[in-house]
Design a protein around this motif. Structure first.
Motif, PDB file in Angstrom:
ATOM      1  N   ARG A 175     -12.906   0.185   7.954  1.00 41.83           N
ATOM      2  CA  ARG A 175     -11.953   0.768   8.909  1.00 41.83           C
ATOM      3  C   ARG A 175     -10.929  -0.271   9.353  1.00 41.83           C
ATOM      4  N   TRP A 176     -11.401  -1.470   9.638  1.00 46.33           N
ATOM      5  CA  TRP A 176     -10.483  -2.527  10.069  1.00 46.33           C
ATOM      6  C   TRP A 176      -9.510  -2.909   8.963  1.00 46.33           C
ATOM      7  N   ARG A 177     -10.015  -2.995   7.742  1.00 52.88           N
ATOM      8  CA  ARG A 177      -9.131  -3.381   6.631  1.00 52.88           C
ATOM      9  C   ARG A 177      -8.101  -2.294   6.328  1.00 52.88           C
ATOM     10  N   LEU A 178      -8.516  -1.037   6.484  1.00 57.90           N
ATOM     11  CA  LEU A 178      -7.576   0.053   6.253  1.00 57.90           C
ATOM     12  C   LEU A 178      -6.486   0.104   7.324  1.00 57.90           C
ATOM     13  N   ALA A 179      -6.764  -0.498   8.479  1.00 53.83           N
ATOM     14  CA  ALA A 179      -5.773  -0.515   9.557  1.00 53.83           C
ATOM     15  C   ALA A 179      -4.764  -1.646   9.396  1.00 53.83           C
ATOM     16  N   GLY A 180      -4.996  -2.539   8.425  1.00 53.61           N
ATOM     17  CA  GLY A 180      -4.142  -3.707   8.264  1.00 53.61           C
ATOM     18  C   GLY A 180      -3.147  -3.581   7.123  1.00 53.61           C
ATOM     19  N   ASP A 193      -3.238  -4.841   4.293  1.00 48.33           N
ATOM     20  CA  ASP A 193      -3.857  -4.793   2.963  1.00 48.33           C
ATOM     21  C   ASP A 193      -4.324  -3.378   2.602  1.00 48.33           C
ATOM     22  N   ARG A 194      -3.873  -2.390   3.378  1.00 53.21           N
ATOM     23  CA  ARG A 194      -4.357  -1.016   3.214  1.00 53.21           C
ATOM     24  C   ARG A 194      -4.207  -0.480   1.788  1.00 53.21           C
ATOM     25  N   PRO A 195      -3.036  -0.599   1.131  1.00 57.74           N
ATOM     26  CA  PRO A 195      -2.916  -0.029  -0.221  1.00 57.74           C
ATOM     27  C   PRO A 195      -3.939  -0.598  -1.205  1.00 57.74           C
ATOM     28  N   HIS A 196      -4.131  -1.924  -1.159  1.00 60.04           N
ATOM     29  CA  HIS A 196      -5.103  -2.543  -2.070  1.00 60.04           C
ATOM     30  C   HIS A 196      -6.514  -2.086  -1.746  1.00 60.04           C
ATOM     31  N   GLN A 197      -6.835  -2.014  -0.457  1.00 58.54           N
ATOM     32  CA  GLN A 197      -8.162  -1.584  -0.045  1.00 58.54           C
ATOM     33  C   GLN A 197      -8.432  -0.144  -0.460  1.00 58.54           C
ATOM     34  N   GLU A 200      -2.421  10.281  -6.253  1.00 59.07           N
ATOM     35  CA  GLU A 200      -1.823  10.362  -4.923  1.00 59.07           C
ATOM     36  C   GLU A 200      -1.514   8.964  -4.388  1.00 59.07           C
ATOM     37  N   LEU A 201      -2.405   8.030  -4.659  1.00 61.62           N
ATOM     38  CA  LEU A 201      -2.160   6.660  -4.198  1.00 61.62           C
ATOM     39  C   LEU A 201      -0.931   6.070  -4.884  1.00 61.62           C
ATOM     40  N   ASP A 202      -0.729   6.413  -6.144  1.00 56.81           N
ATOM     41  CA  ASP A 202       0.453   5.919  -6.862  1.00 56.81           C
ATOM     42  C   ASP A 202       1.735   6.352  -6.155  1.00 56.81           C
ATOM     43  N   VAL A 203       1.694   7.555  -5.562  1.00 56.39           N
ATOM     44  CA  VAL A 203       2.877   8.103  -4.894  1.00 56.39           C
ATOM     45  C   VAL A 203       2.977   7.623  -3.442  1.00 56.39           C
ATOM     46  N   LEU A 204       1.856   7.692  -2.727  1.00 55.04           N
ATOM     47  CA  LEU A 204       1.893   7.485  -1.285  1.00 55.04           C
ATOM     48  C   LEU A 204       1.564   6.070  -0.847  1.00 55.04           C
ATOM     49  N   ALA A 205       0.849   5.308  -1.665  1.00 61.21           N
ATOM     50  CA  ALA A 205       0.501   3.932  -1.303  1.00 61.21           C
ATOM     51  C   ALA A 205       0.586   3.042  -2.532  1.00 61.21           C
TER      52      ALA A 205
END
Length: 233
Positions: free
Chosen positions: A85-90, A92-96, A227-232
């Motif tokens: 949760r913490w990493r997704l808030a930072g 580094d979100r796309p990589h995570q 979806e990640l390719d498009v949005l993140a």
């Protein structure tokens, strides 16, 4: 503001944890508990409790005469839901997100195939109910309701696989799905093709079609990566 139900040490964690995972304290940084207690205006005992939680996540380690040292990222418990949760808030979100979705792509299709062999009648009924709930919330920008059914759907598959290791990944998958919604890494309405795949997957598991279930789960995961390719990207 202190997180309800978690007390003062929860308030400290909600600030210090994201700071560590975001790299504000690089590996090897030494955190002085006295200084932190003063900064957060909490007692030393509260600060020690927060440090114990961070140690359990392998984010830090305490050394006598040194202090609390931030550990290298390679040593973190990256499966801990709070760390996710913490990493997704930072930043580094796309990589995570991509890393976790690739993990899901490796695990969930196999779990779906096993679920088609081992799911109980109750689990099959629950899967169908979750899939129908996803359909009902797939229009009208109702992502929060959709998320609840989506998380429950994937938890059932992991549990119904009969593999206790897969079942323990339920919290990890829940954090990924919640993070996608919270941080708007989804379209305003879910992809209709993905919703249909979930319905068909529930049907395949109920029918005991192991090969079909695995293929359908791979289709769901492929869509999530697109979806990640498009949005993140």
């Amino acid at each position: 503001m202190t997180t309800p139900g978690r007390g003062l040490h929860g308030h400290v964690l909600d600030t210090l944890g994201p700071s560590i995972t975001a790299g504000e304290y690089p590996p090897g940084s030494v955190l002085r508990t006295d200084e932190l207690a003063q900064r957060f205006d909490v007692s030393r005992s509260v600060m020690r409790e927060a440090v114990r939680v961070l140690e359990s996540m392998h984010l830090v380690e305490s050394r006598r005469r040194v202090g609390v040292t931030v550990r290298p990222k390679a040593e973190w418990n990256v499966y801990d839901p709070q760390v996710i949760r913490w990493r997704l808030a930072g930043a580094d979100r796309p990589h995570q997100l991509r890393s976790l979705t690739v993990l899901r792509s490796a695990i969930e299709p196999v779990a779906a195939g096993l679920a088609a062999r081992h799911a109980t009648a109750e689990q099959c009924a629950e899967l169908t109910e979750c899939a129908l709930g996803m359909v009902a919330h797939s229009r009208g920008h109702r992502l929060e309701g959709y998320l609840l059914h989506d998380i429950a759907f994937h938890r059932v598959i992991l549990t119904a696989s009969g593999n206790e290791m897969f079942a323990r990944l339920g919290d990890v998958v829940a954090e990924v799905l919640a993070g996608r919604t919270q941080h708007r890494i989804m379209f305003e309405d879910p992809d209709p093709a993905a919703v249909t795949l979930h319905v068909r997957l529930a049907e395949a598991i109920r029918a005991g079609d192991s090969t079909g279930a695995e293929q359908l789960a791979r289709g769901i995961m492929a869509g999530a990566l697109r979806e990640l390719d498009v949005l993140a990207p």
